[in-house]
Write an enzyme that holds these catalytic residues in place. Structure first.
Site, PDB file in Angstrom:
ATOM      1  N   ASP A  85      -2.937  62.544  39.269  1.00  0.00           N
ATOM      2  CA  ASP A  85      -2.672  62.908  40.666  1.00  0.00           C
ATOM      3  C   ASP A  85      -2.690  64.431  40.827  1.00  0.00           C
ATOM      4  O   ASP A  85      -3.227  64.962  41.803  1.00  0.00           O
ATOM      5  CB  ASP A  85      -1.303  62.346  41.085  1.00  0.00           C
ATOM      6  CG  ASP A  85      -1.162  60.892  40.686  1.00  0.00           C
ATOM      7  OD1 ASP A  85      -1.928  60.072  41.207  1.00  0.00           O
ATOM      8  OD2 ASP A  85      -0.312  60.578  39.827  1.00  0.00           O
ATOM      9  N   HIS A 142       4.031  57.545  40.646  1.00  0.00           N
ATOM     10  CA  HIS A 142       2.564  57.413  40.597  1.00  0.00           C
ATOM     11  C   HIS A 142       2.190  56.173  41.419  1.00  0.00           C
ATOM     12  O   HIS A 142       1.988  55.089  40.887  1.00  0.00           O
ATOM     13  CB  HIS A 142       2.048  57.279  39.163  1.00  0.00           C
ATOM     14  CG  HIS A 142       0.590  56.931  39.132  1.00  0.00           C
ATOM     15  ND1 HIS A 142      -0.400  57.808  39.524  1.00  0.00           N
ATOM     16  CD2 HIS A 142      -0.062  55.789  38.796  1.00  0.00           C
ATOM     17  CE1 HIS A 142      -1.576  57.232  39.427  1.00  0.00           C
ATOM     18  NE2 HIS A 142      -1.401  55.997  38.992  1.00  0.00           N
TER      19      HIS A 142
HETATM   20  P1  NAD Z   1      -7.994  47.417  30.984  1.00  0.00           P
HETATM   21  O1  NAD Z   1      -7.633  46.096  31.573  1.00  0.00           O
HETATM   22  O2  NAD Z   1      -9.433  47.814  30.854  1.00  0.00           O
HETATM   23  O3  NAD Z   1      -7.357  47.545  29.533  1.00  0.00           O
HETATM   24  C1  NAD Z   1      -6.036  47.217  29.257  1.00  0.00           C
HETATM   25  C2  NAD Z   1      -5.979  46.782  27.807  1.00  0.00           C
HETATM   26  O4  NAD Z   1      -4.622  46.587  27.473  1.00  0.00           O
HETATM   27  C3  NAD Z   1      -6.705  45.464  27.529  1.00  0.00           C
HETATM   28  O5  NAD Z   1      -7.630  45.652  26.466  1.00  0.00           O
HETATM   29  C4  NAD Z   1      -5.573  44.504  27.151  1.00  0.00           C
HETATM   30  O6  NAD Z   1      -5.975  43.556  26.168  1.00  0.00           O
HETATM   31  C5  NAD Z   1      -4.550  45.488  26.602  1.00  0.00           C
HETATM   32  N1  NAD Z   1      -3.176  44.988  26.592  1.00  0.00           N
HETATM   33  C6  NAD Z   1      -2.561  44.172  27.489  1.00  0.00           C
HETATM   34  N2  NAD Z   1      -1.317  43.907  27.084  1.00  0.00           N
HETATM   35  C7  NAD Z   1      -1.120  44.583  25.945  1.00  0.00           C
HETATM   36  C8  NAD Z   1      -0.028  44.682  25.047  1.00  0.00           C
HETATM   37  N3  NAD Z   1       1.116  44.025  25.247  1.00  0.00           N
HETATM   38  N4  NAD Z   1      -0.165  45.452  23.939  1.00  0.00           N
HETATM   39  C9  NAD Z   1      -1.316  46.102  23.712  1.00  0.00           C
HETATM   40  N5  NAD Z   1      -2.399  46.016  24.512  1.00  0.00           N
HETATM   41  C10 NAD Z   1      -2.297  45.273  25.613  1.00  0.00           C
HETATM   42  O7  NAD Z   1      -7.184  48.488  31.825  1.00  0.00           O
HETATM   43  P2  NAD Z   1      -7.438  50.071  31.932  1.00  0.00           P
HETATM   44  O8  NAD Z   1      -8.424  50.327  32.996  1.00  0.00           O
HETATM   45  O9  NAD Z   1      -7.658  50.626  30.578  1.00  0.00           O
HETATM   46  O10 NAD Z   1      -6.025  50.537  32.528  1.00  0.00           O
HETATM   47  C11 NAD Z   1      -4.845  50.418  31.779  1.00  0.00           C
HETATM   48  C12 NAD Z   1      -3.639  50.695  32.651  1.00  0.00           C
HETATM   49  O11 NAD Z   1      -3.633  52.043  33.100  1.00  0.00           O
HETATM   50  C13 NAD Z   1      -3.547  49.845  33.932  1.00  0.00           C
HETATM   51  O12 NAD Z   1      -2.206  49.458  34.098  1.00  0.00           O
HETATM   52  C14 NAD Z   1      -3.947  50.821  35.017  1.00  0.00           C
HETATM   53  O13 NAD Z   1      -3.410  50.442  36.271  1.00  0.00           O
HETATM   54  C15 NAD Z   1      -3.307  52.077  34.490  1.00  0.00           C
HETATM   55  N6  NAD Z   1      -3.794  53.339  35.065  1.00  0.00           N
HETATM   56  C16 NAD Z   1      -2.866  54.322  35.251  1.00  0.00           C
HETATM   57  C17 NAD Z   1      -3.248  55.546  35.766  1.00  0.00           C
HETATM   58  C18 NAD Z   1      -2.241  56.650  35.968  1.00  0.00           C
HETATM   59  O14 NAD Z   1      -2.622  57.684  36.544  1.00  0.00           O
HETATM   60  N7  NAD Z   1      -0.982  56.547  35.553  1.00  0.00           N
HETATM   61  C19 NAD Z   1      -4.584  55.765  36.081  1.00  0.00           C
HETATM   62  C20 NAD Z   1      -5.521  54.757  35.866  1.00  0.00           C
HETATM   63  C21 NAD Z   1      -5.092  53.531  35.354  1.00  0.00           C
HETATM   64  C1  LMR Z   2      -5.193  55.405  39.584  1.00  0.00           C
HETATM   65  O1  LMR Z   2      -4.407  56.213  40.091  1.00  0.00           O
HETATM   66  O2  LMR Z   2      -6.414  55.621  39.488  1.00  0.00           O
HETATM   67  C2  LMR Z   2      -4.673  54.088  39.064  1.00  0.00           C
HETATM   68  O3  LMR Z   2      -3.281  54.156  38.883  1.00  0.00           O
HETATM   69  C3  LMR Z   2      -5.042  52.973  40.002  1.00  0.00           C
HETATM   70  C4  LMR Z   2      -4.640  51.625  39.453  1.00  0.00           C
HETATM   71  O4  LMR Z   2      -4.030  50.863  40.265  1.00  0.00           O
HETATM   72  O5  LMR Z   2      -4.922  51.299  38.296  1.00  0.00           O
END
Ligand code: NAD
Ligand code: LMR
Length: 329
Positions: free
Chosen positions: A160, A188
């Site tokens: 962000d 967030h």
């Molecule tokens: P994704 O679905 O591609 O990958 C998530 C992975 O986590 C999968 O491979 C799944 O098998 C694994 N997983 C699920 N439960 C698990 C556990 N208990 N232990 C270990 N691994 C586990 O998702 P992504 O696109 O990589 O995103 C991951 C997370 O990050 C999501 O929650 C998304 O919303 C979040 N995210 C946060 C931000 C931020 O700014 N804070 C930004 C983007 C995404």
């Molecule tokens: C982002 O800010 O890009 C992510 O947290 C969005 C999401 O819901 O995974």
């Protein structure tokens, strides 16, 4: 001199952020170009094969700093001796799922991971939670790790922060490197508050340069706060490379420090500063030095900012109360 490798644990390693993150860690961008690393990849059983494929690719890069890769579905193994833990894997919200269901499903992930960190991580462990809802997942993990200092648990608002810098640079025609002291407050989520009142553009106050409260309220703030949803809409998947980039930035800054005269934004346990209830994991302006962070104190919060900070903090209070009601903290 040969340095001891730093153990870096990444959960959700086979996911899309994991794929964008691991190669950058192994190349030295997380901790420094002279710091060897050992990777521990934690996945659920269904993700192990894909994680093995990623590990093969990491081998094929012949990164000089990469001193080993372990892959496991056991948190107790994954966090053994961990110095840095990036908690990326989380349960996404699926159709028909209420917020309480989402918090409960994530509690089932972050509570045992917090306990495994408590029981097995190195004494200097630093934790960054990326998986959403990041702030409250961090709170759940932190509450399950009573022997680890609470301040070692952080949640990612650096994406962000970077988004806000980029939007402000576009608006003012400045380069991103000219923007300093921007702050993300709160959660967030779409309630977050990107604050430019203390920010600087090439040394001048950003709010004065912009001088356009309508742009701030109707364009800048919603663009930054809803950027995650806009990326999902455009890509058909949530942000991955930019999220991985922000995770690299967050840990790199925490370990190596903020630049003189600048600060960054991190979701951290509140000490009560700026009226944020103690213990909530909320985003603040922080400076980092020698592997520690401190909240920037003494900023004047105007009425425009106060209402927005309070609204986001209120959402965090509600999330905390919900996970408390579920017995997760
Ligand atoms: P994704 O679905 O591609 O990958 C998530 C992975 O986590 C999968 O491979 C799944 O098998 C694994 N997983 C699920 N439960 C698990 C556990 N208990 N232990 C270990 N691994 C586990 O998702 P992504 O696109 O990589 O995103 C991951 C997370 O990050 C999501 O929650 C998304 O919303 C979040 N995210 C946060 C931000 C931020 O700014 N804070 C930004 C983007 C995404
Ligand atoms: C982002 O800010 O890009 C992510 O947290 C969005 C999401 O819901 O995974």
């Amino acid at each position: 001199m040969t340095r001891t490798p730093v153990n870096v644990t990444v959960t959700g390693a086979a996911g899309q952020i994991g794929y964008a993150l691991l190669f950058r860690i192994a190349s030295g961008q997380l901790l420094g170009a002279d710091v060897p690393v050992k990777l521990r990849l934690l996945e659920i059983p269904q993700g192990l094969k894909a994680a093995e494929g990623t590990a093969m690719e990491l081998d094929d890069c012949a990164f000089p700093l990469l001193r080993g890769i372990d892959i496991t579905d056991d948190p107790n193994v994954a966090f053994a001796g961990a110095n840095v833990a990036l908690l990326v894997g989380a349960r996404p919200r699926t159709k028909g799922m209420e917020r309480g269901d989402l918090l409960e499903a994530n509690g089932g992930i972050f509570k045992p991971q917090g306990k495994a960190i408590n029981d097995h991580a190195a004494d200097d462990i630093k934790v960054l939670v990326v998986g959403n809802p990041a702030n409250t997942n961090a709170l759940i993990a932190q509450a399950a790790a009573p022997d680890v200092p609470a301040e070692r648990f952080t949640a990612m608002t650096r994406l962000d922060h970077n988004r806000a810098i980029s939007q402000l640079a576009k608006k003012t025609g400045a380069s991103v490197s000219d923007i300093k002291r921007l702050t993300i407050w709160g959660n967030h989520s779409a309630t977050q508050y990107p604050d430019i009142f203390h920010a600087e553009v090439a040394g001048k106050n950003a709010a004065e340069i912009v001088n356009d409260e309508a742009w701030l309220a109707d364009s800048f703030i919603p663009t930054v706060a809803k950027r995650g949803a806009a990326i999902i809409e455009a890509r058909g998947a949530s942000s991955a490379a930019s999220a991985a980039n922000a995770a690299i930035d967050h840990v790199h800054t925490w370990v190596n420090g903020t630049a003189e005269g600048d600060w960054t934004s991190m979701g951290i346990p509140s000490d009560g500063s700026y009226g944020v209830p103690e213990g909530l994991i909320s985003s603040f302006p922080v400076t980092c030095k020698d592997g520690k962070y401190e909240i920037v104190q003494g900023l004047e919060i105007n009425e425009f900012s106060r209402g927005r900070i309070d609204a986001s903090v209120q959402e965090l209070v509600e999330e905390r109360d919900a996970v408390r009601g579920l017995g997760l903290i």
